[in-house]
Design an enzyme around this catalytic site. Structure first.
Site, PDB file in Angstrom:
ATOM      1  N   ASP A 112      46.751  50.239  36.259  1.00 56.93           N
ATOM      2  CA  ASP A 112      46.522  49.571  37.539  1.00 56.93           C
ATOM      3  C   ASP A 112      45.639  48.341  37.349  1.00 56.93           C
ATOM      4  OD1 ASP A 112      46.413  49.819  40.709  1.00 56.93           O
ATOM      5  OD2 ASP A 112      44.377  49.452  40.023  1.00 56.93           O
ATOM      6  N   LYS A 116      46.524  44.226  37.843  1.00 57.37           N
ATOM      7  CA  LYS A 116      45.701  43.326  38.651  1.00 57.37           C
ATOM      8  C   LYS A 116      45.253  42.108  37.856  1.00 57.37           C
ATOM      9  CE  LYS A 116      44.011  46.977  41.704  1.00 57.37           C
ATOM     10  NZ  LYS A 116      42.863  47.852  42.061  1.00 57.37           N
TER      11      LYS A 116
END
Length: 240
Positions: A112, A116
């Site tokens: 994750d 980003k």
């Protein structure tokens, strides 16, 4: 997303996996249709990190960027270090509070945070890196590791980093990092994030706020909708 843009509809999303994989082609479709494609909620939750980064690149050269970009793992690491919870207990607590998904693998593996930092690279450098990206998460950190870390007067945070590399490329990676107690990263507690970028002219800019949770994310989506109403339609440059 593509169908909406080609139909002449604005598109706002908090889905970092979508933007990290297809952000450039979606931005191109939005420009072709004259509509908006914004995704500031995909990195940093309620923090205006991507929002301000997209404005900064219009007049400055970004030297580096990164930070604590995953609220789930930050909450877990903080719980393990300040409340002496074990890994499994910290994860259950994060899930109970809505910070972690039922399947937390993307968060705890560092994927994750990698997504980003990848989409942040697209905003900062007009490039979407897709190969040779390393990410190490927190799955292997145990209560015994925490005791050893604290015995040395250190704290652990999961960090994402990105910057320009030779040959017009960029580097991007995610890894756990140990910090002394005096480091600003050690003040980032619970589900909070600390994102930063450094401009050649403006110098370092630091943003701190909630990086996980439904309300911060919903706020960021509304912020993007407001930007579209005011005519700001893109976060990626046509050079992407």
């Amino acid at each position: 997303a593509m169908a909406a843009l080609k139909a002449g509809k604005h598109f706002v999303t908090s889905n970092k996996a979508l933007v990290a994989a297809h952000g450039i082609e979606l931005a191109a479709a939005a420009r072709e249709s004259g509509v908006g494609f914004l995704f500031s909620a995909a990195c940093g939750g309620g923090m205006p990190f991507l929002h301000n980064l997209s404005i900064a690149v219009e007049s400055d050269l970004i030297v580096s960027l990164g930070g604590i970009l995953n609220g789930t793992t930050n909450y877990m690491l903080d719980a393990m270090q300040r409340r002496s919870l074990g890994y499994a207990e910290a994860l259950r607590d994060a899930q109970r509070l809505g910070y972690a998904e039922a399947d937390p693998s993307a968060d705890v593996s560092g994927l994750d945070a990698l997504r980003k930092i990848v989409l942040s690279a697209a905003v900062a450098y007009d490039l979407l890196p897709v190969e040779g990206l390393c990410h190490e998460g927190i799955e292997s950190i145990t209560a015994e590791d925490v005791k050893r870390i604290q015995a040395r007067g250190l704290s652990c945070r999961l960090m994402a980093k990105c910057g320009p590399a030779a040959g017009g490329k960029v580097y991007a990676y995610v890894e756990p990092v140990l910090f002394p107690a005096s480091a600003p990263e050690c003040s980032v507690l619970d589900n909070y994030n600390m994102a930063r970028y450094e401009g050649k002219c403006a110098g370092p800019m630091v943003f701190m706020g909630q990086g996980a949770g439904r309300w911060p994310t919903a706020f960021a989506v509304l912020r993007d909708l407001d930007c579209i109403l005011k005519g700001r339609l893109q976060m990626l440059s046509p050079a992407c």
